[in-house]
Design an enzyme around this catalytic site. Structure first.
Site, PDB file in Angstrom:
ATOM      1  N   HIS A  75     -32.577  78.396 -22.552  1.00 22.08           N
ATOM      2  CA  HIS A  75     -31.422  78.886 -23.320  1.00 22.08           C
ATOM      3  C   HIS A  75     -31.143  78.076 -24.586  1.00 22.08           C
ATOM      4  CE1 HIS A  75     -30.786  81.848 -20.355  1.00 22.08           C
ATOM      5  NE2 HIS A  75     -29.985  81.190 -19.538  1.00 22.08           N
ATOM      6  N   HIS A 150     -24.227  85.686 -21.712  1.00 20.10           N
ATOM      7  CA  HIS A 150     -24.433  85.239 -20.327  1.00 20.10           C
ATOM      8  C   HIS A 150     -23.157  85.401 -19.490  1.00 20.10           C
ATOM      9  CE1 HIS A 150     -26.172  83.045 -16.993  1.00 20.10           C
ATOM     10  NE2 HIS A 150     -27.265  82.753 -17.695  1.00 20.10           N
ATOM     11  N   GLU A 288     -28.392  90.014 -18.406  1.00 17.27           N
ATOM     12  CA  GLU A 288     -28.721  89.452 -19.711  1.00 17.27           C
ATOM     13  C   GLU A 288     -29.809  90.298 -20.385  1.00 17.27           C
ATOM     14  OE1 GLU A 288     -29.519  85.124 -19.030  1.00 17.27           O
ATOM     15  OE2 GLU A 288     -28.986  85.732 -16.990  1.00 17.27           O
TER      16      GLU A 288
END
Length: 329
Positions: A75, A150, A288
């Site tokens: 991420h 998220h 996501e």
């Protein structure tokens, strides 16, 4: 982090409830989340999901990014977009909608990623109970980009317990299997005869405790499904979630090629939300929409390379409703 802290949605009887997990105070986002890789409600970049061993090839060079989920980059690295202060302005003149524009500039070399990246994210809520997120980005040097949000959803309400009885349907015939480091093997596999087959709706909990190797690797669902019909421009139905008790429904439409679905497998009771209830495994589902994990290391996957003069431009819409009503993109 451009964080969504609450989404309040009525149930079939008109009773409202917040349907996303989060911290009860700003301090939670500033401290706890910054060190625990939870990412409640945050915008994720520069590269959502994982990059194997924190490296990838680009134009004949090997790029090294910050490893924050050994041995991988997760991420965006240690200081990803989820930890940035975004500039926000109100969007005006939208027909039957309200919105906010968030902008962020990531300098060349940040977390190892090349190029100065200018990112714009629009959050738009319209009169049809649809929350749309449009992601745009451009760069002054070749780089890679993968952006998502998220949020963790529980349609029974934040802090209501497990989502195992929620019904899930995924518009995907295939997925990208992963190895024990949660990195795609490069294979495109059929969902047939696996616990990942949600082509027809069924309980999330039906196969959550399967001994299938993919389920053991992720400690539940933490996989990228390949959304049927990808063309890079058209919003397609990716998934639909329904809570049979409240009647709330959520349908996700996206222009992105994949959707990473995660059953909050790492929540272990360490954190509590605004309800005062501790969060545990399966207390929410993250949906996501994004490009595939580790795409720069898999040339056969849809490219995440962005070059000067090009624009990353993708939209995902979260359509809320109650069971028995229609959903449209």
């Amino acid at each position: 982090g451009g964080i969504i802290t609450a989404i309040t949605v009525p149930d079939r009887n008109g009773h409202p409830a917040n349907v996303v997990l989060g911290f009860p105070t700003l301090e939670g986002y500033e401290t706890d989340s910054a060190h625990a890789n939870i990412y409640f409600g945050a915008l994720i970049g520069r590269y959502a999901n994982r990059l194997a061993n924190g490296t990838f090839p680009l134009d004949g060079q090997t790029i090294h990014t910050t490893v924050n989920n050994p041995p991988n980059t997760l991420h965006g690295g240690l200081n990803g977009f989820d930890k940035k202060i975004w500039h926000v302005r109100q969007l005006s003149g939208l027909p039957h909608a309200v919105g906010a524009e968030l902008t962020l500039t990531s300098p060349d070399g940040e977390e190892g990623f090349p190029g100065t990246l200018h990112t714009t994210v629009d959050y738009i809520l319209d009169d049809s109970n649809r929350l749309s997120i449009r992601y745009r980005a451009n760069t002054d040097r070749p780089t890679v980009v993968n952006l998502t949000n998220h949020s963790y959803f529980n349609l029974a309400g934040e802090g209501a317990g497990s989502i195992e009885n929620h019904t899930l349907q995924i518009n995907a015939d295939s997925f990208t299997p992963v190895d024990y480091a949660a990195i795609p093997t490069g294979q495109i596999a059929s969902v047939s005869n696996t616990p990942l087959d949600f082509r027809t709706p069924h309980r999330i909990g039906d196969h959550l405790r399967s001994n299938h190797p993919q389920m053991l690797i992720g400690r539940g669902y933490d996989h990228n499904w390949i959304v049927n019909g990808y063309d890079g421009k058209t919003q397609r139905l990716a998934a639909t979630v329904t809570d049979p008790v409240s009647g709330r429904t959520l349908s996700i439409f996206t222009t992105q090629p994949g959707i990473q679905i995660y059953t909050s497998n790492s929540l272990d009771g360490t954190y509590a939300g605004p309800s005062g209830h501790a969060y545990r495994q399966t207390d929410a589902i993250a949906l996501e929409t994004q490009h595939y994990p580790d795409s720069p290391n898999h040339p056969a996957f849809p490219t995440t390379t962005l070059r000067p003069g090009e624009q990353f431009d993708h939209t995902t819409s979260f359509q809320f409703g109650v069971a028995g009503t229609s959903t449209t993109p």
